[in-house]
Design an enzyme around this catalytic site. Sequence first.
Site, PDB file in Angstrom:
ATOM      1  N   ASP A  36       0.850  -1.189   0.000  1.00 42.22           N
ATOM      2  CA  ASP A  36       0.000   0.000   0.000  1.00 42.22           C
ATOM      3  C   ASP A  36       0.887   1.241   0.000  1.00 42.22           C
ATOM      4  OD1 ASP A  36      -3.228   0.466   0.998  1.00 42.22           O
ATOM      5  OD2 ASP A  36      -1.840   2.172   1.067  1.00 42.22           O
ATOM      6  N   ASN A  92     -12.761  -3.341   2.780  1.00 47.71           N
ATOM      7  CA  ASN A  92     -13.715  -2.243   2.829  1.00 47.71           C
ATOM      8  C   ASN A  92     -14.674  -2.392   1.652  1.00 47.71           C
ATOM      9  OD1 ASN A  92     -12.390  -1.059   5.051  1.00 47.71           O
ATOM     10  ND2 ASN A  92     -10.933  -0.034   3.706  1.00 47.71           N
ATOM     11  N   GLN A  99     -14.220   2.362   1.257  1.00 43.76           N
ATOM     12  CA  GLN A  99     -13.671   1.817   0.014  1.00 43.76           C
ATOM     13  C   GLN A  99     -13.460   2.981  -0.941  1.00 43.76           C
ATOM     14  OE1 GLN A  99     -15.988  -1.178  -2.092  1.00 43.76           O
ATOM     15  NE2 GLN A  99     -14.287  -1.628  -3.485  1.00 43.76           N
ATOM     16  N   HIS A 105     -10.154  -5.668  -3.118  1.00 45.23           N
ATOM     17  CA  HIS A 105      -8.816  -5.899  -2.591  1.00 45.23           C
ATOM     18  C   HIS A 105      -8.909  -6.225  -1.105  1.00 45.23           C
ATOM     19  CE1 HIS A 105      -9.833  -1.632  -2.461  1.00 45.23           C
ATOM     20  NE2 HIS A 105      -9.162  -1.555  -1.327  1.00 45.23           N
ATOM     21  N   HIS A 107      -6.872  -5.899   2.323  1.00 45.33           N
ATOM     22  CA  HIS A 107      -5.741  -5.272   3.021  1.00 45.33           C
ATOM     23  C   HIS A 107      -5.162  -6.320   3.966  1.00 45.33           C
ATOM     24  CE1 HIS A 107      -6.785  -0.892   2.280  1.00 45.33           C
ATOM     25  NE2 HIS A 107      -7.959  -1.439   2.044  1.00 45.33           N
TER      26      HIS A 107
HETATM   27  P1  AMP Z   1      -9.675   1.201   0.140  1.00 48.16           P
HETATM   28  O1  AMP Z   1      -9.800   2.535   0.828  1.00 48.16           O
HETATM   29  O2  AMP Z   1     -10.069   0.035   0.990  1.00 48.16           O
HETATM   30  O3  AMP Z   1     -10.386   1.212  -1.204  1.00 48.16           O
HETATM   31  O4  AMP Z   1      -8.142   0.980  -0.131  1.00 48.16           O
HETATM   32  C1  AMP Z   1      -7.436   1.552  -1.195  1.00 48.16           C
HETATM   33  C2  AMP Z   1      -5.992   1.576  -0.806  1.00 48.16           C
HETATM   34  O5  AMP Z   1      -5.214   1.775  -1.979  1.00 48.16           O
HETATM   35  C3  AMP Z   1      -5.601   2.690   0.168  1.00 48.16           C
HETATM   36  O6  AMP Z   1      -5.094   2.104   1.354  1.00 48.16           O
HETATM   37  C4  AMP Z   1      -4.537   3.475  -0.583  1.00 48.16           C
HETATM   38  O7  AMP Z   1      -3.492   3.903   0.254  1.00 48.16           O
HETATM   39  C5  AMP Z   1      -4.053   2.475  -1.610  1.00 48.16           C
HETATM   40  N1  AMP Z   1      -3.496   3.013  -2.832  1.00 48.16           N
HETATM   41  C6  AMP Z   1      -3.981   4.018  -3.587  1.00 48.16           C
HETATM   42  N2  AMP Z   1      -3.235   4.198  -4.683  1.00 48.16           N
HETATM   43  C7  AMP Z   1      -2.238   3.274  -4.624  1.00 48.16           C
HETATM   44  C8  AMP Z   1      -1.132   2.941  -5.471  1.00 48.16           C
HETATM   45  N3  AMP Z   1      -0.891   3.590  -6.605  1.00 48.16           N
HETATM   46  N4  AMP Z   1      -0.320   1.931  -5.075  1.00 48.16           N
HETATM   47  C9  AMP Z   1      -0.545   1.266  -3.914  1.00 48.16           C
HETATM   48  N5  AMP Z   1      -1.575   1.527  -3.096  1.00 48.16           N
HETATM   49  C10 AMP Z   1      -2.401   2.517  -3.440  1.00 48.16           C
END
Ligand code: AMP
Length: 119
Positions: A36, A92, A99, A105, A107
Site C-alpha cells: 500500500d 472495505n 472503500q 482488494h 488489506h
Molecule cells: P480502500 O480505501 O479500501 O479502497 O483501499 C485503497 C488503498 O489503496 C488505500 O489504502 C490506498 O493507500 C491504496 N493506494 C492508492 N493508490 C495506490 C497505489 N498507486 N499503489 C498502492 N496503493 C495505493
Amino acid sequence: MTDTNGDVDCLFCKIVAGEIAADIVHESATTVGFRDLNPQAPTHVLVVPRSHYANAADLAAGEPETAAHLFHAAREIAASEGLGDSYRLVINTGADAQQTVFHTHVHLLGGRAMTWPPG
Ligand code: AMP
Ligand code: ZN
C-alpha cells in the site's frame, strides 16, 4: 462495476497490467499483491484479483475460486513477511466503509499490535 475484462479507468487494473508501477510482493495466475502506498502498519499489502470486480461479493459470485485464492495469497505473504499466523485482513466495501478503489482488494496488515474496534 463488474467487468472481468478490466476497466480502463481502474487504478488496480493498471497495476495488474504493469501500466502503473507498484511494489509487487506476490504474483499468481489469479492474484497480485503489492505494498500500500500509504501503509497503516509495518506490513500493509493489498491483495487483488487480476480480474476486475468492484467488490468482494461480486468476485465471490463471479470467480469463487479466485476469492479463495486471495486468502491463500494473504497467508503466503504474511509468512514471507514474517508475520506467522498473526495478521489482520480488511475488505472495505462501499464508500461509507471507506472503500476508495472499486477493484476489490484485501488489506493485509501486520507487524504491530492491533486495536478493536477499527475506526
Ligand atoms: P480502500 O480505501 O479500501 O479502497 O483501499 C485503497 C488503498 O489503496 C488505500 O489504502 C490506498 O493507500 C491504496 N493506494 C492508492 N493508490 C495506490 C497505489 N498507486 N499503489 C498502492 N496503493 C495505493
Ligand atoms: Zn480493476
